[in-house]
Design a protein around this motif. Structure first.
Motif, mmCIF file in Angstrom:
data_model
loop_
_atom_site.group_PDB
_atom_site.id
_atom_site.type_symbol
_atom_site.label_atom_id
_atom_site.label_comp_id
_atom_site.label_asym_id
_atom_site.label_seq_id
_atom_site.Cartn_x
_atom_site.Cartn_y
_atom_site.Cartn_z
ATOM 1 N N GLY A 284 0.849 -1.189 0.000
ATOM 2 C CA GLY A 284 0.000 0.000 0.000
ATOM 3 C C GLY A 284 0.881 1.233 0.000
ATOM 4 O O GLY A 284 2.017 1.195 0.482
ATOM 5 N N SER A 285 0.339 2.314 -0.554
ATOM 6 C CA SER A 285 1.190 3.489 -0.685
ATOM 7 C C SER A 285 0.396 4.776 -0.610
ATOM 8 O O SER A 285 -0.698 4.895 -1.154
ATOM 9 C CB SER A 285 1.911 3.373 -2.028
ATOM 10 O OG SER A 285 2.189 4.622 -2.568
ATOM 11 N N MET A 286 0.948 5.741 0.088
ATOM 12 C CA MET A 286 0.350 7.077 0.159
ATOM 13 C C MET A 286 1.124 8.021 -0.763
ATOM 14 O O MET A 286 0.539 8.812 -1.474
ATOM 15 C CB MET A 286 0.427 7.552 1.606
ATOM 16 C CG MET A 286 -0.109 8.922 1.860
ATOM 17 S SD MET A 286 -1.913 8.944 1.764
ATOM 18 C CE MET A 286 -2.218 10.687 1.926
ATOM 19 N N SER A 296 -4.508 -0.551 2.099
ATOM 20 C CA SER A 296 -4.878 0.196 3.306
ATOM 21 C C SER A 296 -5.167 1.662 3.014
ATOM 22 O O SER A 296 -5.883 2.319 3.754
ATOM 23 C CB SER A 296 -3.779 0.090 4.368
ATOM 24 O OG SER A 296 -2.559 0.585 3.856
ATOM 25 N N ILE A 297 -4.618 2.199 1.934
ATOM 26 C CA ILE A 297 -4.790 3.628 1.661
ATOM 27 C C ILE A 297 -5.782 3.885 0.520
ATOM 28 O O ILE A 297 -6.647 4.728 0.635
ATOM 29 C CB ILE A 297 -3.425 4.285 1.304
ATOM 30 C CG1 ILE A 297 -2.381 4.003 2.399
ATOM 31 C CG2 ILE A 297 -3.578 5.784 1.061
ATOM 32 C CD1 ILE A 297 -2.560 4.779 3.678
ATOM 33 N N GLN A 301 -8.597 2.124 -5.873
ATOM 34 C CA GLN A 301 -7.568 2.000 -6.906
ATOM 35 C C GLN A 301 -7.092 0.548 -7.000
ATOM 36 O O GLN A 301 -6.912 0.001 -8.093
ATOM 37 C CB GLN A 301 -6.368 2.905 -6.574
ATOM 38 C CG GLN A 301 -5.291 2.849 -7.647
ATOM 39 C CD GLN A 301 -3.917 3.293 -7.145
ATOM 40 O OE1 GLN A 301 -3.548 3.048 -6.000
ATOM 41 N NE2 GLN A 301 -3.172 3.952 -8.000
ATOM 42 N N PHE A 302 -6.945 -0.070 -5.837
ATOM 43 C CA PHE A 302 -6.496 -1.472 -5.821
ATOM 44 C C PHE A 302 -7.514 -2.357 -6.543
ATOM 45 O O PHE A 302 -7.153 -3.255 -7.301
ATOM 46 C CB PHE A 302 -6.296 -1.919 -4.358
ATOM 47 C CG PHE A 302 -5.635 -3.264 -4.232
ATOM 48 C CD1 PHE A 302 -4.555 -3.620 -5.025
ATOM 49 C CD2 PHE A 302 -6.095 -4.189 -3.302
ATOM 50 C CE1 PHE A 302 -3.952 -4.867 -4.913
ATOM 51 C CE2 PHE A 302 -5.499 -5.435 -3.176
ATOM 52 C CZ PHE A 302 -4.431 -5.777 -3.986
ATOM 53 N N PHE A 303 -8.780 -2.076 -6.316
ATOM 54 C CA PHE A 303 -9.838 -2.831 -7.004
ATOM 55 C C PHE A 303 -9.754 -2.630 -8.524
ATOM 56 O O PHE A 303 -9.883 -3.574 -9.303
ATOM 57 C CB PHE A 303 -11.218 -2.402 -6.470
ATOM 58 C CG PHE A 303 -12.349 -2.802 -7.368
ATOM 59 C CD1 PHE A 303 -12.798 -4.113 -7.415
ATOM 60 C CD2 PHE A 303 -12.966 -1.853 -8.177
ATOM 61 C CE1 PHE A 303 -13.838 -4.478 -8.260
ATOM 62 C CE2 PHE A 303 -14.005 -2.207 -9.026
ATOM 63 C CZ PHE A 303 -14.437 -3.528 -9.067
ATOM 64 N N SER A 343 -2.834 -8.152 4.650
ATOM 65 C CA SER A 343 -2.598 -7.960 3.212
ATOM 66 C C SER A 343 -3.171 -9.113 2.397
ATOM 67 O O SER A 343 -3.839 -8.888 1.386
ATOM 68 C CB SER A 343 -1.098 -7.827 2.923
ATOM 69 O OG SER A 343 -0.659 -6.525 3.223
ATOM 70 N N VAL A 344 -2.919 -10.340 2.837
ATOM 71 C CA VAL A 344 -3.418 -11.498 2.074
ATOM 72 C C VAL A 344 -4.948 -11.450 1.993
ATOM 73 O O VAL A 344 -5.534 -11.652 0.926
ATOM 74 C CB VAL A 344 -2.944 -12.836 2.699
ATOM 75 C CG1 VAL A 344 -3.621 -14.019 2.003
ATOM 76 C CG2 VAL A 344 -1.432 -12.976 2.596
#
Ligand SMILES: [Mn+2]
Length: 429
Positions: A284-286, A296-297, A301-303, A343-344
Motif C-alpha cells: 500500500g502506498s500514500m 490500506s490507503i 484503486q487497488f480494485f 494484506s493477504v
C-alpha cells in the motif's frame, strides 16, 4: 512456536464463529447467485489463489531514522520459513516464499528442503541484491551495478545474479527477480544512453544463464535510492528491455513503484495486452514506496487494478504468462505477521470483487458510451462485501475463518519472544 496447537485452535474458533459466518455467507451466496454467478466456481478461484511472502517481510522494518523491533523476530532462514508456514497454516493462501540473496542465502539445503516440506511451502522466486555492498565483495556498488561504467563492477553484479539462480535451482525456484537501485543523483552524473546500454548488456548475460524453464522479472521504480534518475524508472523501460531480451524476461509491477496518481490499472492492461506482465508486488502506498499494508490507503484503486488483472486473465485473446503474486512490504509499525495476514485477506477480497464484475454488461455499457452505467457496474462489485466468500474459501482449505483472531488467541508473538528473545532481529531492511 508450538505449531501443533494451532489446528485445534482453528477448529475451536471456526466453531465459535460458525453460525455468524453461515448467516453472512448464505446472504452473500443468494445475492451473488441472483446476479448469475456460480458460488462454487468463485470459491474454486479464490481457493487457488496463492500469494508469496518475501523472506524480508517478517521483521519490523525500519526507516533511515530508526527501527523499533517488537521481539521474536526470526533469526535465520529456518525461522522465517516457520513464520511463513504459520501464516499459511492460518489462511491456507500463502504457500510460497520469495527468497532474498544474500540476506537469506540457503546454507544447509537439505535442512531447508525439509523445513519447507514440514511447513507445506515452496520457494517462489529468488531476488538478487546489488543495491548494497556485502562485506565479502571486491567492488563497490556506490555508482551502480549492472549499469556501472566499469566492466569489472558489472561482471561482479552479473556473477551475483547467476549465483542467485544457482541457489534457486537447488530449491526448485523458477524465477529470478531483478530490481536495480542503479541511477544518478545529479544532472550530468550519468550518460543516460550508456547507462541503459550497459544495463541491457548485463541483463542479457544473466538471461543467458537462466535455465530454460526459468523466468526473469524486471522491476522498475521511478525514484529512490537515486533521486535524479533511475536506469529503469518506468514500465516502458522495463518493457523495452524485456522485448529485446526474449520471452524469458517479463515486467514486474510493484504497486509502490509509481509516482503519485499514476494510472497503474492502465499500465497493467497495457502490459497484459502485450503479453509482458510477469509478476506483481503488492503493498500500500500514500506517497511512494511506503510499504504499507496492501489496500490500506487506496482500496478503490487497488480494485481497479485487480479488475484489469482479472479482465486480462479471463480473456482468452490475451496471451499473457501466468502471474507471480507476492507481497513486497517491510513494515515498521504493526506486528509483521498480522500485517501480512491483513494484506493477504485484502488481496483475496479484492480479487473476489473483481471476479464479481459483470464483464458482459460492462462491455455493453462501454460500447454504448454509457459512462454512468459502466462506472456503476464497477462500483457495485467494489461495494460488495466479499469477506464471507474469502472466509469460506479459507475454511474449506482447512484454514481459519478469522486468521488474525486465531493468531492472537494463540498468543503467537509472546511465544516467539520467549523462544527467540526480545531483541532478535530479522535480516532485511
Ligand atoms: Mn518490489
Amino acid at each position: 512456536m508450538n505449531r501443533s496447537l494451532i489446528p485445534k485452535l482453528i477448529e475451536e474458533q471456526n466453531k465459535k464463529f460458525a453460525k455468524e459466518h453461515q448467516f453472512h455467507f448464505n446472504y452473500l451466496g443468494e445475492a451473488i447467485s441472483r446476479k448469475g454467478f456460480e458460488i462454487a466456481a468463485l470459491l474454486k478461484k479464490i481457493k487457488n489463489f496463492q500469494v508469496a511472502i518475501p523472506s524480508w517481510a517478517l521483521g519490523t522494518g525500519g526507516t533511515r531514522f530508526g527501527r523499533f523491533p517488537m521481539g521474536g523476530e526470526p533469526r535465520n532462514l529456518e525461522e522465517k520459513i516457520e513464520d511463513i508456514g504459520l501464516i499459511h497454516l492460518l489462511n491456507k493462501s500463502s504457500n510460497s516464499i520469495s527468497l532474498h540473496v544474500p540476506w537469506d542465502k540457503p546454507a544447509d539445503i537439505t535442512a531447508i528442503r525439509q523445513s519447507l516440506k514440514a511447513n507445506d511451502l515452496v520457494i517462489d522466486s529468488v531476488n538478487s541484491n546489488t543495491f548494497q555492498n556485502q562485506s565479502d565483495q571486491k567492488h563497490s556498488y556506490k555508482f551502480g551495478s549492472l549499469c556501472h561504467v566499469e566492466k569489472h563492477v558489472r561482471a561482479q553484479a552479473i556473477a551475483h545474479n547467476l549465483e542467485c539462480i544457482e541457489h534457486g535451482e537447488k530449491l526448485n525456484a523458477k524465477t529470478l527477480t531483478v530490481w536495480l537501485a542503479d541511477g544518478s543523483n545529479f544532472p550530468g552524473q550519468h550518460h543516460f544512453r550508456k547507462a541503459y546500454e550497459h544495463t541491457h548488456e548485463s541483463l542479457a548475460k544473466i538471461c543467458k544463464g537462466l535455465p530454460t524453464d526459468w523466468n526473469m522479472l524486471i522491476e522498475y521504480k521511478p525514484y529512490e535510492p537515486n533521486f535524479y534518475s533511475m536506469v529503469i524508472p518506468d514500465w516502458g523501460t522495463s518493457y523495452s528491455l524485456c522485448q529485446s531480451l526474449g520471452t524469458q524476461a517479463n515486467v514486474l509491477v510493484d504497486l509502490g513503484h509509481h509516482l503519485p496518481n499514476a494510472n497503474i490499472e492502465q499500465i497493467v492492461a497495457r502490459l497484459m495486452h502485450f503479453g509482458r506482465l510477469g509478476g506483481f508486488h503488492f503493498n500500500g502506498s500514500m506517497y511512494g514506496d511506503d510499504d504499507l499494508t496492501t489496500g490500506s490507503i487506496k482500496p478503490y484503486q487497488f480494485f481497479l487494478i485487480f479488475n484489469e488483472l482479472v479482465d486480462g486473465m479471463e480473456d482468452r485473446k490475451v496471451k499473457n504468462p501466468s502471474l507471480a503474486w507476492m507481497i513486497d512490504a517491510s513494515h515498521n509499525t504493526k506486528d509483521p505477521l498480522e500485517d501480512l495476514m491483513q494484506s493477504v485477506e485484502m488481496i483475496l477480497n479484492t480479487y473476489a470483487k473483481a471476479l464479481l464484475v459483470d464483464r458482459k454488461k460492462l462491455s455493453e455499457a462501454q460500447e454504448e458510451n454509457d459512462v454512468v452505467r459502466a462506472e456503476e457496474i464497477l462500483k457495485e462489485s467494489f461495494q460488495t462485501d466479499t469477506r464471507p466468500l474469502v472466509a469460506e474459501a479459507m475454511k474449506q482449505k482447512g484454514g481459519a475463518l478469522k486468521p488474525i483472531d486465531v493468531f492472537r488467541a494463540a498468543r503467537v508473538r509472546d511465544t516467539l519472544i520467549q523462544q527467540r528473545g526480545k531483541s532478535s532481529l530479522a535480516t532485511g531492511l
